[in-house]
Design a protein around this motif. Structure first.
Motif, PDB file in Angstrom:
ATOM      1  N   ILE A 199       0.867  -1.178   0.000  1.00 52.26           N
ATOM      2  CA  ILE A 199       0.000   0.000   0.000  1.00 52.26           C
ATOM      3  C   ILE A 199       0.900   1.222   0.000  1.00 52.26           C
ATOM      4  O   ILE A 199       1.728   1.411   0.898  1.00 52.26           O
ATOM      5  CB  ILE A 199      -0.940  -0.017   1.214  1.00 52.26           C
ATOM      6  N   LEU A 200       0.755   2.035  -1.020  1.00 51.96           N
ATOM      7  CA  LEU A 200       1.675   3.138  -1.275  1.00 51.96           C
ATOM      8  C   LEU A 200       1.012   4.463  -0.921  1.00 51.96           C
ATOM      9  O   LEU A 200       0.134   4.958  -1.641  1.00 51.96           O
ATOM     10  CB  LEU A 200       2.086   3.131  -2.749  1.00 51.96           C
ATOM     11  N   GLY A 201       1.405   5.013   0.220  1.00 56.10           N
ATOM     12  CA  GLY A 201       0.985   6.352   0.603  1.00 56.10           C
ATOM     13  C   GLY A 201       2.167   7.297   0.487  1.00 56.10           C
ATOM     14  O   GLY A 201       3.145   7.016  -0.211  1.00 56.10           O
ATOM     15  N   PHE A 202       2.097   8.401   1.200  1.00 58.99           N
ATOM     16  CA  PHE A 202       3.176   9.385   1.157  1.00 58.99           C
ATOM     17  C   PHE A 202       3.525   9.819   2.570  1.00 58.99           C
ATOM     18  O   PHE A 202       2.687   9.765   3.477  1.00 58.99           O
ATOM     19  CB  PHE A 202       2.768  10.592   0.298  1.00 58.99           C
ATOM     20  N   GLU A 203       4.754  10.216   2.738  1.00 58.30           N
ATOM     21  CA  GLU A 203       5.245  10.587   4.065  1.00 58.30           C
ATOM     22  C   GLU A 203       4.341  11.644   4.689  1.00 58.30           C
ATOM     23  O   GLU A 203       4.031  12.660   4.073  1.00 58.30           O
ATOM     24  CB  GLU A 203       6.679  11.109   3.949  1.00 58.30           C
ATOM     25  N   GLY A 204       3.898  11.363   5.917  1.00 59.05           N
ATOM     26  CA  GLY A 204       3.012  12.278   6.621  1.00 59.05           C
ATOM     27  C   GLY A 204       1.562  12.184   6.205  1.00 59.05           C
ATOM     28  O   GLY A 204       0.730  12.957   6.701  1.00 59.05           O
ATOM     29  N   ARG A 205       1.216  11.226   5.322  1.00 56.81           N
ATOM     30  CA  ARG A 205      -0.152  11.145   4.803  1.00 56.81           C
ATOM     31  C   ARG A 205      -0.653   9.693   4.806  1.00 56.81           C
ATOM     32  O   ARG A 205      -1.258   9.228   3.836  1.00 56.81           O
ATOM     33  CB  ARG A 205      -0.226  11.731   3.392  1.00 56.81           C
ATOM     34  N   THR A 206      -0.410   8.989   5.902  1.00 60.99           N
ATOM     35  CA  THR A 206      -0.874   7.598   6.008  1.00 60.99           C
ATOM     36  C   THR A 206      -1.688   7.361   7.280  1.00 60.99           C
ATOM     37  O   THR A 206      -1.911   6.213   7.661  1.00 60.99           O
ATOM     38  CB  THR A 206       0.324   6.627   5.978  1.00 60.99           C
ATOM     39  N   ALA A 207      -2.160   8.424   7.925  1.00 62.32           N
ATOM     40  CA  ALA A 207      -2.835   8.271   9.221  1.00 62.32           C
ATOM     41  C   ALA A 207      -4.058   7.372   9.129  1.00 62.32           C
ATOM     42  O   ALA A 207      -4.363   6.622  10.065  1.00 62.32           O
ATOM     43  CB  ALA A 207      -3.224   9.644   9.771  1.00 62.32           C
ATOM     44  N   ALA A 208      -4.782   7.425   8.001  1.00 60.15           N
ATOM     45  CA  ALA A 208      -6.009   6.635   7.876  1.00 60.15           C
ATOM     46  C   ALA A 208      -5.722   5.139   7.798  1.00 60.15           C
ATOM     47  O   ALA A 208      -6.629   4.323   8.003  1.00 60.15           O
ATOM     48  CB  ALA A 208      -6.795   7.076   6.645  1.00 60.15           C
ATOM     49  N   LEU A 209      -4.485   4.758   7.504  1.00 62.03           N
ATOM     50  CA  LEU A 209      -4.141   3.339   7.422  1.00 62.03           C
ATOM     51  C   LEU A 209      -3.928   2.724   8.797  1.00 62.03           C
ATOM     52  O   LEU A 209      -3.972   1.500   8.947  1.00 62.03           O
ATOM     53  CB  LEU A 209      -2.878   3.153   6.577  1.00 62.03           C
ATOM     54  N   GLU A 210      -3.707   3.566   9.795  1.00 60.86           N
ATOM     55  CA  GLU A 210      -3.355   3.050  11.118  1.00 60.86           C
ATOM     56  C   GLU A 210      -4.503   2.292  11.774  1.00 60.86           C
ATOM     57  O   GLU A 210      -4.271   1.417  12.611  1.00 60.86           O
ATOM     58  CB  GLU A 210      -2.900   4.210  12.013  1.00 60.86           C
ATOM     59  N   ASP A 211      -5.741   2.611  11.404  1.00 68.07           N
ATOM     60  CA  ASP A 211      -6.899   1.955  12.014  1.00 68.07           C
ATOM     61  C   ASP A 211      -7.369   0.731  11.231  1.00 68.07           C
ATOM     62  O   ASP A 211      -8.374   0.112  11.595  1.00 68.07           O
ATOM     63  CB  ASP A 211      -8.062   2.954  12.122  1.00 68.07           C
ATOM     64  N   LEU A 212      -6.664   0.377  10.161  1.00 76.67           N
ATOM     65  CA  LEU A 212      -7.073  -0.750   9.328  1.00 76.67           C
ATOM     66  C   LEU A 212      -6.316  -2.017   9.717  1.00 76.67           C
ATOM     67  O   LEU A 212      -5.184  -1.958  10.197  1.00 76.67           O
ATOM     68  CB  LEU A 212      -6.811  -0.440   7.850  1.00 76.67           C
ATOM     69  N   ASP A 213      -6.945  -3.156   9.476  1.00 77.96           N
ATOM     70  CA  ASP A 213      -6.291  -4.450   9.678  1.00 77.96           C
ATOM     71  C   ASP A 213      -5.592  -4.821   8.372  1.00 77.96           C
ATOM     72  O   ASP A 213      -6.221  -5.326   7.441  1.00 77.96           O
ATOM     73  CB  ASP A 213      -7.329  -5.503  10.059  1.00 77.96           C
ATOM     74  N   LEU A 214      -4.309  -4.565   8.314  1.00 74.63           N
ATOM     75  CA  LEU A 214      -3.539  -4.786   7.091  1.00 74.63           C
ATOM     76  C   LEU A 214      -2.536  -5.920   7.265  1.00 74.63           C
ATOM     77  O   LEU A 214      -1.442  -5.899   6.693  1.00 74.63           O
ATOM     78  CB  LEU A 214      -2.823  -3.490   6.687  1.00 74.63           C
ATOM     79  N   ALA A 215      -2.922  -6.911   8.036  1.00 74.82           N
ATOM     80  CA  ALA A 215      -2.033  -8.047   8.280  1.00 74.82           C
ATOM     81  C   ALA A 215      -1.623  -8.683   6.955  1.00 74.82           C
ATOM     82  O   ALA A 215      -2.452  -8.918   6.072  1.00 74.82           O
ATOM     83  CB  ALA A 215      -2.740  -9.074   9.159  1.00 74.82           C
TER      84      ALA A 215
END
Length: 515
Positions: A199-215
């Protein structure tokens, strides 16, 4: 982020300081460069507020102080955020084409395309089916200015390395944003044991991924610099690179000019063809596409069942705030149109005016979020035609999500704009059982809400044409019992919209077909 007033003050202070310094002094040149940068930022602020003339004047002044190829391109791209009329839209598009053609032959030193800092995303709101030629002109000009943009990664011509299929999913918007709301569930649902997923985000712009189950999946925060971002993506040797949206931000749009994976695709985060030869496939929900949908894309259209967005059901607050606590009028039927100002095409004005005049004492509620100035221009355009409706037109500012969802509990009927339908907002409304009146236009971006109704097998709230839309809105505004019945019908049928994995097997089959 600096405010409009702060940017004006900064530019004025630097201009005053420059005036005290002798011509040719390095310090004076630095002041002029700083003033030009402040004016460029001010231009963006003014544009977002709907002040096109002010934005153009600020950017013209910046160009006079510090000529720049990137600023010249950006100046050519400026379009009205809140156009006055359909004729004004057509005039703006003609003028845009002329400016782009003039730039296409320009010679000069190469630049980093990121300096342009702009896109043509507003074209999608113009109700013109085919934006592809204008997009292609823009891509050509950007590639002429930055010849590194159409780079091809070595892996594309090399034999495929073995192992699981390697998938990259990219967006600038893995922050609190519509894209993160729409597609977070997709990131969770894909099989991380069958596919090697980054999953390719950008530095400082991945906060929404922290609450996901990305195992089983990797998150890579790319730098906001085109050369290094290209290098890092190419190093992944991807079989498929999926852009969740293209056109809203300049960085991913310029990245997409490069060939960084064997197959490159985009989906409906920004629902318009890209005009890019480097994007092979447009993945779209079949329920939203018109019969002739494939003719509207330069990409190969792949229709998928379901929504591709595995959307989690929002939980409406119970109890929510009262009408008064939300700033709503205490009395009268409430029509709600909770959309960004850009979606209010001038064609929609007449419908809104006729609806309000057709239901005595009714009110129209608009939600501006942080775009208050632009929404005031929308309201001004409406009231210029119907000044008597001023007491019945209300603009709400930014709201916490719980309060935003509570609006749907108070609204009698949600009005879907002509030409550019609600997506994330419509799903939030349906989670609350709110009836939405919609008219499905000729392109997919005008058919999101109608597509949701197709999945729910509800037809009554899909208008045949503009006149039928107005008739239905007035009828429903005066028959509260029928609205309650429709609310119950939506609540009974809306499960198909939430946490629905129907798209996943078809999408995973598509991935395998890419190998």
């Amino acid at each position: 982020m600096s405010t409009e007033e702060e940017l004006r003050a900064m530019a004025a202070q630097l201009a005053q300081l420059a005036a005290t310094l002798p011509d040719g002094a390095p310090e004076r040149a630095l002041c002029l460069q700083g003033e030009a940068q402040a004016l460029s930022l001010l231009s963006g602020r003014l544009w977002r507020g709907g002040d096109l003339a002010g934005a153009e004047a600020a950017l013209d002044r910046a160009l006079a102080l510090a000529p720049s190829r990137a600023r010249r391109i950006r100046r050519a791209l400026l379009l009205p955020a809140v156009p006055d009329s359909r004729a004004a839209i057509l005039d703006a598009r003609t003028a845009l084409r002329d400016r782009l053609i003039a730039l296409a032959g320009e010679q000069g030193p190469a630049i980093d395309a990121a300096e342009i800092g702009w896109t043509l995303f507003l074209l999608a709101y113009h109700a013109e089916l085919d934006n592809r030629d204008l997009y292609r002109l823009f891509h050509l000009i950007a590639a002429q200015a930055d010849p590194a943009l159409p780079w091809t990664a070595p892996l594309v011509r090399a034999p495929r390395r073995g192992g699981r299929p390697r998938i990259g999913i990219l967006s600038w918007h893995f922050v609190p944003h519509t894209i993160a709301h729409l597609f977070g569930g997709l990131l969770e649902a894909l099989d991380g044991t069958r596919f090697e997923i980054t999953i390719l985000g950008f530095e400082g712009r991945t906060a929404a991924l922290e609450d996901l189950d990305l195992a089983g999946k990797r998150v890579l925060a790319l730098p906001a610099a085109l050369p290094e971002a290209r290098r890092q993506i190419a190093a992944l040797e991807l079989d498929l690179l999926l852009y969740l949206d293209l056109g809203m931000d300049f960085l991913t749009l310029f990245l997409a000019q490069a060939r960084l994976a064997r197959t490159q695709a985009v989906t409906w985060g920004h629902p318009d063809s890209t005009g890019l030869d480097s994007i092979d496939v447009f993945l779209s929900p079949d329920c939203m596409e018109p019969e002739n949908g494939a003719s509207q894309y330069c990409e190969r259209l792949v229709r998928l069942p379901g929504l591709l967005a595995v959307y989690p059901r929002p939980a409406p607050p119970s109890p929510g705030k009262s009408r008064a606590a939300l700033g709503l009028p205490d009395q009268g039927f409430l029509y709600l149109c909770p959309q960004t100002p850009y979606k209010f095409h001038p064609d929609f004005d007449t419908a809104l005016i006729r609806i309000l005049r057709g239901v005595e004492g009714s009110h129209l509620i608009l939600t501006a979020g942080w775009e208050q100035a632009a929404m005031r221009r929308v309201a001004g355009r409406l009231l210029a035609q119907a000044p008597d409706l001023a007491p019945r037109l209300h603009i709400l500012g930014p709201l916490p999500r719980a309060d935003f969802l509570t609006l749907f509990q108070h609204a009698g009927l949600v009005l879907d704009p002509f030409h550019y339908s609600g997506g994330n907002t419509s799903l939030e409304a349906f989670a609350c059982g709110s009836p939405i009146l919609t008219w499905p236009g000729a392109s997919m971006r005008a058919r999101h809400t109608a597509g949701f109704y197709r999945l729910m097998e509800i037809k009554e709230l899909i208008a045949r044409d503009h006149d039928h839309y107005i008739e239905q809105a007035i009828h429903l505004g005066t028959t509260p019992n029928r609205l309650e019945e429709l609310r119950g019908e939506i609540l009974k049928r809306n499960a198909v919209l939430f946490n629905n994995h129907d798209s996943i097997p078809a999408f995973e089959d598509f991935i395998m077909d890419c190998l």
